[in-house]
Design a protein around this motif. Sequence first.
Motif, mmCIF file in Angstrom:
data_model
loop_
_atom_site.group_PDB
_atom_site.id
_atom_site.type_symbol
_atom_site.label_atom_id
_atom_site.label_comp_id
_atom_site.label_asym_id
_atom_site.label_seq_id
_atom_site.Cartn_x
_atom_site.Cartn_y
_atom_site.Cartn_z
ATOM 1 N N MET A 288 7.471 -5.172 5.220
ATOM 2 C CA MET A 288 6.757 -3.925 4.958
ATOM 3 C C MET A 288 6.968 -3.471 3.514
ATOM 4 O O MET A 288 6.034 -3.061 2.835
ATOM 5 N N LEU B 226 4.033 -2.927 0.710
ATOM 6 C CA LEU B 226 3.791 -1.647 0.042
ATOM 7 C C LEU B 226 3.990 -1.780 -1.460
ATOM 8 O O LEU B 226 3.241 -1.224 -2.256
ATOM 9 N N PHE C 278 -11.043 -3.846 -6.855
ATOM 10 C CA PHE C 278 -10.935 -3.555 -5.430
ATOM 11 C C PHE C 278 -10.927 -4.870 -4.641
ATOM 12 O O PHE C 278 -10.098 -5.081 -3.737
ATOM 13 N N ILE D 227 -7.636 -6.503 -4.776
ATOM 14 C CA ILE D 227 -6.643 -5.855 -3.904
ATOM 15 C C ILE D 227 -6.866 -6.265 -2.452
ATOM 16 O O ILE D 227 -5.919 -6.570 -1.726
ATOM 17 N N VAL D 228 -8.137 -6.283 -2.033
ATOM 18 C CA VAL D 228 -8.434 -6.701 -0.658
ATOM 19 C C VAL D 228 -7.970 -8.141 -0.456
ATOM 20 O O VAL D 228 -7.333 -8.472 0.556
ATOM 21 N N SER E 223 -4.243 -8.274 -0.146
ATOM 22 C CA SER E 223 -3.832 -7.716 1.145
ATOM 23 C C SER E 223 -4.069 -8.721 2.264
ATOM 24 O O SER E 223 -3.216 -8.911 3.131
#
Lengths: 298, 313
Positions: free
Chosen positions: B238, B242, B294, B297-298, B301
């Motif tokens: 986690m 983050l 963006f 980042i996707v 992730s």
Amino acid sequence: MATQTLNRATLGTSTSPAVRQPRKKMSAGRIAAVVVAAVIAVLWLVPFAWATVTAFKSETDAASPKVSWIPPSGFTADAFVKVFQDGNIPLWTWNSLYTSAAITAVTLVISSLVAYALSRIDFKGKKVLMTVIIASIIVPPPVLIIPLFYQMLALHMIDTSWAIILPQVIHPAMVFVLKKFFDQIPRELEEAAVMDGASRMRIFLQVVLPLSRPILAAVAIFVFIGAWNNFLWPFIATNDASLLTLPVGLQTIKSAYGIQYAQNMASALLAALPLILVFLFFQRQIIKGVATTGLAGT
Amino acid sequence: MSSSLIARRSPGNRVSSPAARGTRSSVTRNNLSGWGFATPFLVFFLVFLVWPVVYGIYMSLTGKSLTGANDSVIGLANYAEAFADADMWRSLGNTLYFTVISTVPLVLVALVMAALLNVGLPAQWLWRLSYFAPYLLASTVVSLFFTWMYNPQLGLINDSLSKIGIPKIAWLNDPNVAMWAIVIATLWWTVGFNFLLYLAAMQNIPAQHYEAASLDGAGAWRQLFSITLPQLGPTTVMIVLLQVLASLKIFDQVYQMTAGGPGGATRPAVQYIFETGFTGYRLGYSAAISYIFFGLIVLVSVMQFVITRRRSA
């Protein structure tokens, strides 16, 4: 993970040592741990100490190539006096305070309402709504600065406090954190009130919210710190010197004072002071807030 | 209150049973109150998040500029230009570089800090305060502190280093060093957050584990490696997740300490978005870069998600 509980020993603000383990003698390993922990703590405190010493120097001493912890011509509060005479720091502190308070208040109200609906009311479209809110967690705020700026321009809100406040009240991750907390409140408590004919709103206000104080406090503190320290959006949304928040104002000071090192450090310390005080008062809630809402890395 | 509970349980009066709840009027009532409770949030959500996301996509397809010229749709031209834009790739590269080199210390140092305090040192609050306090500062304050300490001639860091014989370093002016200088400042500023997450996770490990280990004669080190660290797997996943997402968004401290320099060596993606939009006046082009960022980042992730899924499977 997001709702892990913490025992008192970790979170207590008292000076009582951890009660988790039986107290042991100072073994060699323990002494080593103290030493390493102390070295790190000193490294972590040096920037504060150095900034403080610099802020209490005369500008001449501060700009001297001979680095000194004790200034040759003594300590002086001149830099603080000059910063206060300048008058901007108190004004910017006030701006930060009321915009952050407004952001926190609106966030709490709208997030807890929607979180309650998602947790307790079976309404059509709930799943879709939940999915959309969770999905939106991935949108990084910096991606929105261009369209948001254009939108604020169209709404004639650029260079008003509205522009700072309104876009900062949406915290999808916080909705999720609140929903998870509401999920754990026993349904029996509400069903009794339903039987007594209480409306949803009354149940929410009189049963659910009073039971949710810890999580509301955690979310509030978290949103407040985030809003207080946010730089990018307030920097874009305002140019008017009388509207600047503290972080944005400081950025302008840096260029205005140029090489006035003592004044730079004095204003940085004055800007840091309010949140350090907040931390000293709310230490326990803040630490708990990080642990419980840690998922919300906004 | 208790009387109504009894009433509910008595046969023939099961008003809130699932079957009875499904009457048309209660369904309507639930729909109304559900959306009623959601509306205030939804209004803000639609106006200040969904709409900007959608409108940003439209903007990225136009030649919109801050000066108002050329609002017409130009299709994917902005994206084509961006993909050929060396400055954009460089800013994305800087962002990824910062993310990679900052995440490792930001996780490891946090782990060390938490492990040290987990031994049960006296005056816990004092250690917690010193490790966590910088996290409360605004980026501007952190930048002022570190710009001052990094000052090549007057700064504390070079002065201290010179005492142990290390020559002066142009911390923020040397293209090879500047990004590391930013990492050090960021580590000091934000590691406290990860530290608290780790400490909370460590304190949640049941005390019986340690008691049993002590009976078996395991010392503090053995306990650390055999009990504490293995239990921290999910927390580490986690924290890394983050941290990566947070590091990708880097802007504030770079903009304030180096303004992206020297020579663009530290300029991150967010700064490039900001500059094309507000200094270059090209809102449409800037929006296009926002969405490429963006997308990155996707992508990161999704990669993290797949990796952690595979690990835990």
